[in-house]
Design a protein around this motif. Sequence first.
Motif, PDB file in Angstrom:
ATOM      1  N   TYR A 174       9.143   7.050   4.416  1.00 17.18           N
ATOM      2  CA  TYR A 174       9.045   5.647   4.847  1.00 17.18           C
ATOM      3  C   TYR A 174       7.677   5.089   4.508  1.00 17.18           C
ATOM      4  CZ  TYR A 174       9.654   1.356   7.374  1.00 17.18           C
ATOM      5  OH  TYR A 174       9.767   0.023   7.678  1.00 17.18           O
ATOM      6  N   ARG A 175       7.656   3.936   3.866  1.00 14.26           N
ATOM      7  CA  ARG A 175       6.398   3.273   3.535  1.00 14.26           C
ATOM      8  C   ARG A 175       6.405   1.888   4.156  1.00 14.26           C
ATOM      9  NH1 ARG A 175       4.253   2.832  -1.564  1.00 14.26           N
ATOM     10  NH2 ARG A 175       2.354   3.294  -0.432  1.00 14.26           N
ATOM     11  N   GLY A 176       5.314   1.489   4.752  1.00 11.32           N
ATOM     12  CA  GLY A 176       5.249   0.235   5.499  1.00 11.32           C
ATOM     13  C   GLY A 176       5.509  -0.989   4.627  1.00 11.32           C
ATOM     14  N   LYS A 215       3.996  -3.744   4.551  1.00 11.23           N
ATOM     15  CA  LYS A 215       2.803  -4.394   4.017  1.00 11.23           C
ATOM     16  C   LYS A 215       2.266  -3.675   2.783  1.00 11.23           C
ATOM     17  CE  LYS A 215       1.026  -6.021   8.432  1.00 11.23           C
ATOM     18  NZ  LYS A 215      -0.180  -6.172   9.238  1.00 11.23           N
ATOM     19  N   THR A 216       2.694  -2.437   2.588  1.00  7.71           N
ATOM     20  CA  THR A 216       2.055  -1.649   1.528  1.00  7.71           C
ATOM     21  C   THR A 216       2.989  -1.240   0.404  1.00  7.71           C
ATOM     22  OG1 THR A 216       2.541   0.409   2.675  1.00  7.71           O
ATOM     23  CG2 THR A 216       0.432  -0.616   3.172  1.00  7.71           C
ATOM     24  N   ARG A 217       4.306  -1.226   0.686  1.00  5.83           N
ATOM     25  CA  ARG A 217       5.168  -0.525  -0.276  1.00  5.83           C
ATOM     26  C   ARG A 217       5.156  -1.131  -1.673  1.00  5.83           C
ATOM     27  NH1 ARG A 217      10.063  -2.515   3.063  1.00  5.83           N
ATOM     28  NH2 ARG A 217       9.308  -1.028   4.589  1.00  5.83           N
ATOM     29  N   SER A 249      -8.051  15.629  -6.405  1.00  4.11           N
ATOM     30  CA  SER A 249      -7.907  15.806  -4.959  1.00  4.11           C
ATOM     31  C   SER A 249      -6.643  15.109  -4.472  1.00  4.11           C
ATOM     32  CB  SER A 249      -9.093  15.206  -4.206  1.00  4.11           C
ATOM     33  OG  SER A 249     -10.251  15.874  -4.572  1.00  4.11           O
ATOM     34  N   ARG A 250      -6.421  13.936  -5.020  1.00  8.66           N
ATOM     35  CA  ARG A 250      -5.222  13.170  -4.619  1.00  8.66           C
ATOM     36  C   ARG A 250      -3.952  13.924  -5.013  1.00  8.66           C
ATOM     37  NH1 ARG A 250      -2.745  11.584  -1.341  1.00  8.66           N
ATOM     38  NH2 ARG A 250      -1.122  10.041  -1.604  1.00  8.66           N
ATOM     39  N   ILE A 251      -3.951  14.435  -6.262  1.00 10.77           N
ATOM     40  CA  ILE A 251      -2.775  15.201  -6.720  1.00 10.77           C
ATOM     41  C   ILE A 251      -2.577  16.416  -5.804  1.00 10.77           C
ATOM     42  CG2 ILE A 251      -1.802  16.578  -8.622  1.00 10.77           C
ATOM     43  CD1 ILE A 251      -3.381  14.774 -10.559  1.00 10.77           C
ATOM     44  N   LYS A 309      -7.356   3.957   1.648  1.00  7.29           N
ATOM     45  CA  LYS A 309      -6.435   3.276   0.732  1.00  7.29           C
ATOM     46  C   LYS A 309      -6.033   1.900   1.263  1.00  7.29           C
ATOM     47  CE  LYS A 309      -2.225   5.234  -0.114  1.00  7.29           C
ATOM     48  NZ  LYS A 309      -1.188   6.017  -0.784  1.00  7.29           N
ATOM     49  N   TYR A 310      -5.824   1.807   2.586  1.00  6.92           N
ATOM     50  CA  TYR A 310      -5.273   0.572   3.143  1.00  6.92           C
ATOM     51  C   TYR A 310      -6.345  -0.322   3.786  1.00  6.92           C
ATOM     52  CZ  TYR A 310      -1.025   3.191   2.230  1.00  6.92           C
ATOM     53  OH  TYR A 310      -0.042   3.909   1.613  1.00  6.92           O
ATOM     54  N   THR A 311      -7.602  -0.062   3.473  1.00  2.31           N
ATOM     55  CA  THR A 311      -8.685  -0.913   3.982  1.00  2.31           C
ATOM     56  C   THR A 311      -9.441  -1.515   2.800  1.00  2.31           C
ATOM     57  OG1 THR A 311      -8.909   0.508   5.918  1.00  2.31           O
ATOM     58  CG2 THR A 311     -10.771  -0.923   5.436  1.00  2.31           C
ATOM     59  N   GLY A 337       4.976   8.369   0.817  1.00  2.00           N
ATOM     60  CA  GLY A 337       5.556   8.173   2.159  1.00  2.00           C
ATOM     61  C   GLY A 337       5.773   9.491   2.870  1.00  2.00           C
ATOM     62  N   LEU A 338       4.967  10.498   2.504  1.00  2.00           N
ATOM     63  CA  LEU A 338       5.126  11.814   3.147  1.00  2.00           C
ATOM     64  C   LEU A 338       3.935  12.181   4.024  1.00  2.00           C
ATOM     65  CD1 LEU A 338       6.602  14.096   0.337  1.00  2.00           C
ATOM     66  CD2 LEU A 338       7.742  13.195   2.362  1.00  2.00           C
ATOM     67  N   GLY A 339       2.780  11.553   3.766  1.00  2.00           N
ATOM     68  CA  GLY A 339       1.539  11.975   4.428  1.00  2.00           C
ATOM     69  C   GLY A 339       1.664  12.038   5.949  1.00  2.00           C
TER      70      GLY A 339
HETATM   71  P1  ATP Z   1       1.541   9.289   0.668  1.00  7.47           P
HETATM   72  O1  ATP Z   1       2.657  10.174   1.052  1.00  7.47           O
HETATM   73  O2  ATP Z   1       1.223   9.363  -0.767  1.00  7.47           O
HETATM   74  O3  ATP Z   1       0.362   9.417   1.585  1.00  7.47           O
HETATM   75  P2  ATP Z   1       1.857   6.746   1.981  1.00  7.47           P
HETATM   76  O4  ATP Z   1       0.411   6.555   2.255  1.00  7.47           O
HETATM   77  O5  ATP Z   1       2.635   5.539   1.665  1.00  7.47           O
HETATM   78  O6  ATP Z   1       2.112   7.783   0.815  1.00  7.47           O
HETATM   79  P3  ATP Z   1       2.005   7.884   4.609  1.00  7.47           P
HETATM   80  O7  ATP Z   1       0.634   8.415   4.521  1.00  7.47           O
HETATM   81  O8  ATP Z   1       3.051   8.703   5.228  1.00  7.47           O
HETATM   82  O9  ATP Z   1       2.568   7.474   3.178  1.00  7.47           O
HETATM   83  O10 ATP Z   1       1.954   6.515   5.382  1.00  7.47           O
HETATM   84  C1  ATP Z   1       3.174   5.830   5.600  1.00  7.47           C
HETATM   85  C2  ATP Z   1       2.917   4.345   5.639  1.00  7.47           C
HETATM   86  O11 ATP Z   1       2.122   4.047   6.787  1.00  7.47           O
HETATM   87  C3  ATP Z   1       2.132   3.793   4.496  1.00  7.47           C
HETATM   88  O12 ATP Z   1       2.971   3.520   3.392  1.00  7.47           O
HETATM   89  C4  ATP Z   1       1.505   2.552   5.093  1.00  7.47           C
HETATM   90  O13 ATP Z   1       2.451   1.509   5.055  1.00  7.47           O
HETATM   91  C5  ATP Z   1       1.307   2.924   6.535  1.00  7.47           C
HETATM   92  N1  ATP Z   1      -0.078   3.318   6.845  1.00  7.47           N
HETATM   93  C6  ATP Z   1      -0.549   4.564   7.091  1.00  7.47           C
HETATM   94  N2  ATP Z   1      -1.857   4.537   7.407  1.00  7.47           N
HETATM   95  C7  ATP Z   1      -2.239   3.239   7.353  1.00  7.47           C
HETATM   96  C8  ATP Z   1      -3.463   2.551   7.586  1.00  7.47           C
HETATM   97  N3  ATP Z   1      -4.581   3.186   7.923  1.00  7.47           N
HETATM   98  N4  ATP Z   1      -3.467   1.199   7.461  1.00  7.47           N
HETATM   99  C9  ATP Z   1      -2.342   0.514   7.121  1.00  7.47           C
HETATM  100  N5  ATP Z   1      -1.150   1.128   6.888  1.00  7.47           N
HETATM  101  C10 ATP Z   1      -1.094   2.460   7.005  1.00  7.47           C
END
Ligand code: ATP
Length: 562
Positions: free
Chosen positions: A493-495, A497-499, A370-372, A450-452, A506-508
């Motif tokens: 762009y990736r935040g 706190k997470t990169r 699903s992730r892919i 993912k981020y919780t 960074g496309l979602g």
């Molecule tokens: P992908 O493209 O694989 O989803 P991604 O999750 O890094 O990668 P986005 O979904 O575009 O990319 O999110 C961009 C950034 O926003 C994330 O890298 C993260 O830093 C931040 N972000 C998004 N949603 C949350 C969230 N619920 N809590 C904390 N940070 C978040």
Amino acid sequence: MDRQPSGAYAPFNNLAKGTHICYFYANHKDLADAVVPYLKAGVENNERCIWVCAEPFDAEAARALLRQEHPELAGLLQMGHLTVVDYQQVYLTGNSEFDISAVLDRWSAEVSDAINAGFDGLRVAGDLSWLRSSPSLQAYEERFCAFSMQEPIVALCFYPAAGRDHIDMLQISYMHHFVLLPSQSSWHLVPSARHRDLIWQSLLDTLTKGMLVIDTSGAIITASNRFLELFGCTALSGLGSDVQEFASRFNVSSITGRVRPEAAHLVSSGDVDDYWRAKSPSHGDLELLVNIKAAKPNAIIPEVLLLIFHDITGLRTRDTIDGNFLQVVSHELKNPIQTMRAIINLMKSSLPDPEIPVYKYIQLADSCLSRITGIVEDLLSTGQINKDTTVINPVLADLKTLLVEALEPYLTNPRHMFIRRFDKQRSVPAIVDPVRIHQILANVINNAVKYTPPGKRIWVDLLISDGTALLVVEDEGIGIAPSELERVFDQFYRGSKTRDKFSGVGLGLYVSRFLARMHGGDLWAETRPQGGTVIKLSLPVLTDNLENPQEGEGMKCACSRD
Ligand code: ATP
Ligand code: MG
């Protein structure tokens, strides 16, 4: 009105070198009331002062006035600190010709003499009423403006107000930095339009980036040389009179759709970034990153928007990968993924008992797939966005059903506590592309998961108001830094706190916001005050008769939890 205000010296004491002022006088008294304190302040500032007189206030009358009103100034006349001369001696050559270069040379020599004699500069008061021809007047004042900014000189040019209309006065004031105006308690130096332009120009000349300055109606005020050069223009008029004209002249379009290049949108949206495409006659196809900033108005500069352009034409293609490449690769990946999905489903259904251990591994493979799938969909969408070929296929659908379906894969996830706040029975009809809405929701929910950290809560809500549905996913996870709440919607762009800690492309959010806007809605992030993130998706719905379900204990945990 008494033109000799009590604070008469105030504005004249601290005139910066290079200041060029004009003053319109009604009669002799007006003239004396302005010139005398102006010269007196110059004397006190250790500047050599020259008063150039013209009929009917000739040098003789000026000296008599000084002797009568300020005996101490009259004393300086003998010492060369203060000089009073008739205009012919300064402005006209032996042949009674007005030769601008000769006059400026004369001023230059006077400045040098003053400095050599130990003065701090030269202060001139000059009557130009005798110069009737406006082309010569304009040429002289223009050149004097440029000259004065290079030399330690200040100048007050006075003109009889009689016989001049407002246009005339405006034109003259434009040739100076300030206009001197009397007020009840003091004199005022009001910056002329030229002064404003000069401030902008000197600011813009220092910029290597393209910069466009527009007012709140979208009218172009000025542009940096780099910006003119980018669009192959030698003058400001080449850009057009306002942003609309500029946009149509150079085929400007917004790549993200976040801000369209119309003034109204720029004005209402200050302090944002956007990507523009444009066609330049000199540079061909351009891609520009635009930072739009609203400048606070002050006494000199009215409310304006500054558009700072970074030319990313080459960079963008390299950084973001060409749209064709993305589309071909992601399209090719779709087929094997579909085959694997079919095999996994077959394996699941052929197992007699979901409790046996191998079922768990198949589940795991399923969620990885699903992730892919999500990543491939986002790559495919990015390719489409970059090539302007995104298509949505809207049909009548129920947003509540789409939300429930998107939550489905997570219901059996024991890691988080999902709390549904909306009524599962209530349908929310809307005209949307269900595949695209699923893509948005999957991205947003996947981010929340993912981020919780495990064990924490994720709330999901669906609210309706004024023909708009608001789908809210709130988590008590690691949160997004306030300065990055907008940037996380940029491509790749990736935040901060997470990169380094989580995998991701960074496309979602980039793709999801684009798709939301294609539906006439929007997607944005907010900080949860108690910690965590709130992501909101707004979408137009068919009816606003639907009441919001009351949030209550009974509703909570209805979705699923560990
Ligand atoms: P992908 O493209 O694989 O989803 P991604 O999750 O890094 O990668 P986005 O979904 O575009 O990319 O999110 C961009 C950034 O926003 C994330 O890298 C993260 O830093 C931040 N972000 C998004 N949603 C949350 C969230 N619920 N809590 C904390 N940070 C978040
Ligand atoms: Mg993501």
